[in-house]
Design an enzyme around this catalytic site. Structure first.
Site, PDB file in Angstrom:
ATOM      1  N   ASN A 157       0.812  -1.215   0.000  1.00 54.66           N
ATOM      2  CA  ASN A 157       0.000   0.000   0.000  1.00 54.66           C
ATOM      3  C   ASN A 157       0.847   1.269   0.000  1.00 54.66           C
ATOM      4  O   ASN A 157       0.313   2.362  -0.144  1.00 54.66           O
ATOM      5  CB  ASN A 157      -0.977  -0.002   1.183  1.00 54.66           C
ATOM      6  CG  ASN A 157      -2.112  -0.999   0.948  1.00 54.66           C
ATOM      7  OD1 ASN A 157      -2.220  -1.581  -0.134  1.00 54.66           O
ATOM      8  ND2 ASN A 157      -2.939  -1.195   1.954  1.00 54.66           N
ATOM      9  N   ASP A 192     -16.506  -3.346  -5.747  1.00 52.16           N
ATOM     10  CA  ASP A 192     -15.781  -4.605  -5.620  1.00 52.16           C
ATOM     11  C   ASP A 192     -16.365  -5.398  -4.464  1.00 52.16           C
ATOM     12  O   ASP A 192     -17.411  -5.053  -3.943  1.00 52.16           O
ATOM     13  CB  ASP A 192     -14.273  -4.385  -5.472  1.00 52.16           C
ATOM     14  CG  ASP A 192     -13.948  -3.488  -4.294  1.00 52.16           C
ATOM     15  OD1 ASP A 192     -14.769  -3.440  -3.359  1.00 52.16           O
ATOM     16  OD2 ASP A 192     -12.890  -2.854  -4.315  1.00 52.16           O
TER      17      ASP A 192
HETATM   18  C1  UD1 Z   1      -6.635   1.800   1.556  1.00 52.39           C
HETATM   19  C2  UD1 Z   1      -5.892   0.478   1.409  1.00 52.39           C
HETATM   20  C3  UD1 Z   1      -6.753  -0.671   1.899  1.00 52.39           C
HETATM   21  C4  UD1 Z   1      -7.234  -0.406   3.311  1.00 52.39           C
HETATM   22  C5  UD1 Z   1      -7.898   0.975   3.405  1.00 52.39           C
HETATM   23  C6  UD1 Z   1      -8.297   1.361   4.813  1.00 52.39           C
HETATM   24  C7  UD1 Z   1      -4.492   0.785  -0.531  1.00 52.39           C
HETATM   25  C8  UD1 Z   1      -4.179   0.392  -1.932  1.00 52.39           C
HETATM   26  N1  UD1 Z   1      -5.582   0.243   0.016  1.00 52.39           N
HETATM   27  O1  UD1 Z   1      -7.783   1.741   0.707  1.00 52.39           O
HETATM   28  O2  UD1 Z   1      -5.983  -1.857   1.854  1.00 52.39           O
HETATM   29  O3  UD1 Z   1      -8.155  -1.386   3.677  1.00 52.39           O
HETATM   30  O4  UD1 Z   1      -7.005   1.976   2.910  1.00 52.39           O
HETATM   31  O5  UD1 Z   1      -7.206   1.323   5.661  1.00 52.39           O
HETATM   32  O6  UD1 Z   1      -3.763   1.548   0.090  1.00 52.39           O
HETATM   33  N2  UD1 Z   1     -14.657   6.341   1.217  1.00 52.39           N
HETATM   34  C9  UD1 Z   1     -15.675   7.111   0.744  1.00 52.39           C
HETATM   35  N3  UD1 Z   1     -15.406   8.070  -0.202  1.00 52.39           N
HETATM   36  C10 UD1 Z   1     -14.149   8.275  -0.673  1.00 52.39           C
HETATM   37  C11 UD1 Z   1     -13.098   7.479  -0.181  1.00 52.39           C
HETATM   38  C12 UD1 Z   1     -13.369   6.505   0.758  1.00 52.39           C
HETATM   39  O7  UD1 Z   1     -16.823   6.972   1.153  1.00 52.39           O
HETATM   40  O8  UD1 Z   1     -13.953   9.155  -1.527  1.00 52.39           O
HETATM   41  C13 UD1 Z   1     -14.929   5.318   2.239  1.00 52.39           C
HETATM   42  C14 UD1 Z   1     -14.674   3.909   1.709  1.00 52.39           C
HETATM   43  O9  UD1 Z   1     -15.791   3.417   1.020  1.00 52.39           O
HETATM   44  C15 UD1 Z   1     -14.402   3.161   2.985  1.00 52.39           C
HETATM   45  C16 UD1 Z   1     -13.667   4.187   3.848  1.00 52.39           C
HETATM   46  O10 UD1 Z   1     -14.005   5.454   3.296  1.00 52.39           O
HETATM   47  O11 UD1 Z   1     -15.595   2.808   3.631  1.00 52.39           O
HETATM   48  C17 UD1 Z   1     -12.164   4.003   3.892  1.00 52.39           C
HETATM   49  O12 UD1 Z   1     -11.604   4.039   2.615  1.00 52.39           O
HETATM   50  P1  UD1 Z   1     -10.110   4.531   2.297  1.00 52.39           P
HETATM   51  O13 UD1 Z   1      -9.404   4.863   3.569  1.00 52.39           O
HETATM   52  O14 UD1 Z   1     -10.203   5.571   1.254  1.00 52.39           O
HETATM   53  O15 UD1 Z   1      -9.471   3.232   1.694  1.00 52.39           O
HETATM   54  P2  UD1 Z   1      -8.617   3.059   0.383  1.00 52.39           P
HETATM   55  O16 UD1 Z   1      -7.669   4.209   0.223  1.00 52.39           O
HETATM   56  O17 UD1 Z   1      -9.517   2.728  -0.758  1.00 52.39           O
END
Ligand code: UD1
Length: 411
Positions: free
Chosen positions: A18, A112
């Site tokens: 990550n 996903d």
């Molecule tokens: C990253 C990690 C993943 C990890 C996650 C949380 C990578 C490639 N992946 O994913 O392995 O599980 O952090 O630690 O680094 N959300 C929204 N809107 C947005 C963005 C996020 O609603 O614009 C929500 C998501 O649906 C989720 C939550 O916020 O419920 C956390 O997501 P986020 O921290 O953004 O995870 P990722 O960056 O996708």
């Protein structure tokens, strides 16, 4: 995969998936040659390499665990559907492409197995910095003649949104403050990389990151931090099988909450000059676990913790606070004889001394690994199908487990 005795020995922990994916995205910020060290040999890195190559960059392995990335002139700031669909993390190219090229064309990521994962916070943060968006034909067309520093308040400390905002802000005019920023060690690694490139960043790793935009950045050489999720996987393996292992290169200070929780369950874990030392008795005690943004227990640890609880002594309640629908692998663990009930965001796990080997299917990277470690305490043979998911995030997983004495092989 067959159950065996306790695990013994020492295993090297690879660079963090990550982190490296975001560092690779950050190389779109400045032309020239970059070298990354401690790069894990995993599919996601190959795919991010494919994405950079499709834009016109040249990505070549440079010796054991190193990657050379050449950002040449005439880059096409576009992330095609085939690649974004394969790996959602591709969306983090949007911020740096916008900052460097004033435009980015990125395929809309689909949903996903973790349920819908919207990107509204990514877009809102970039919009606050002056970007405009149009969505057409499944692509987001982002434009910004000049990004301008602003105060960004994230609704939730999203890892991806923090990274996109950070990589955009480093070249924006003036000061950007990201409030309620994600604090994961991978964010601090990205900030260290950007700082080395010439960016001015303060507070990465804390909830408030302040960025002073600069006019230009330069290519650099950098060593990726160790993968705390891979380290957690081997801790879960030893927790399930029992034994004593050293995780070479792992950083205990990136895993405080997990180490505390596993201590509650009966493991002994301590930092070592070489990484992390861990000991587990034959059977752990159950505990309740709840996922939270860092420094809380990572949602990526959860399948591993559920596998641990499935064989521990007692009942543990697991609560998921980050993603909906990240419980699919539980049906597979139940097929292996685990006693688990799910209710909304919760799972109640009643530990059993021994599971029962079965054919199972890996739904994603971490859940796939969790099924493999659960098999360490499952009578008979367990066959994990769709194991290619595991290769997306684990560098030589089977070899490393075998080196600790596990009876596992890949087809
Ligand atoms: C990253 C990690 C993943 C990890 C996650 C949380 C990578 C490639 N992946 O994913 O392995 O599980 O952090 O630690 O680094 N959300 C929204 N809107 C947005 C963005 C996020 O609603 O614009 C929500 C998501 O649906 C989720 C939550 O916020 O419920 C956390 O997501 P986020 O921290 O953004 O995870 P990722 O960056 O996708």
């Amino acid at each position: 995969m067959r159950p065996g005795g306790p695990l013994e020995g020492s295993v090297p922990i690879s660079g963090a998936k990550n982190s490296v994916l975001k560092l690779m995205a950050a190389t779109t910020l400045a032309e020239g040659g970059y070298v990354l060290h401690n790069v894990p040999r995993i599919l996601d890195v190959d795919w991010m390499g494919d994405l950079l190559t499709s834009m016109g960059m040249v990505v070549t392995p440079a010796g054991e665990g190193s990657l050379h990335i050449d950002h040449r002139p005439d880059l096409r700031p576009e992330a095609p559907y085939e690649l974004v669909e394969r790996m959602r993390a591709s969306i983090v190219v949007m911020g740096p492409l916008l900052a460097r090229y004033g435009r980015a064309r990125v395929a809309m990521p689909g949903g996903d197995d973790f349920g819908p994962r919207p990107i509204d916070m990514h877009l809102r943060a970039l919009e606050d910095l002056g970007a405009t968006f149009e969505v057409a034909h499944g692509y987001i067309e982002a434009r910004a003649d000049h990004l301008v520093g602003a105060r960004l308040l994230l609704e939730f400390p999203s890892v991806g949104a923090t990274e996109n905002a950070l990589m955009a802000a480093v070249l924006a005019k003036g000061t950007t403050v990201i409030d309620n920023a994600a604090r994961e060690p991978e964010i601090a690694d990205l900030a260290a990389f950007l700082t080395r490139m010439g960016a001015q960043i303060e507070g990465a790793g804390s909830p408030t990151i302040t960025i002073e935009g600069v006019d230009e950045l330069n290519p650099v050489e950098h060593t990726v931090i160790p993968d705390r999720i891979e380290a957690a996987t081997f801790l879960a393996a030893v927790g399930i099988a029992g034994g004593e292992v050293t995780l070479q290169g792992a950083r205990a200070d990136h895993m405080d909450m997990l180490i505390q929780k596993l201590g509650e369950m009966g493991m002994r874990i301590s930092p070592d000059t070489d990484g992390i030392w861990a000991f587990a008795p034959r059977r752990l005690r159950s505990a309740d676990v709840s996922t939270l943004p860092y420094p809380g227990l990572a949602t990526d640890y959860k399948p591993l913790l559920v596998a641990l609880l499935a064989t521990a002594d007692g009942v543990g309640i697991v609560t998921e606070n980050l993603f909906s629908g990240r419980f699919r692998y539980i049906d597979e663990l139940v097929r292996m004889g685990a006693d688990i009930r799910t209710e909304g965001h919760h799972a109640v796990v009643r530990g059993r001394p021994l599971l029962s080997g079965a054919p199972v299917r890996a739904p994603d990277i971490r859940a796939g690994a969790a099924l493999v470690v659960a098999a360490l305490k499952a009578e008979g043979e367990t066959e994990v199908f769709d194991a290619h998911h595991i290769d997306r995030g684990y560098d030589r997983f089977v070899d490393k487990l075998r080196s600790l004495g596990a009876d596992v092989s890949s087809a």
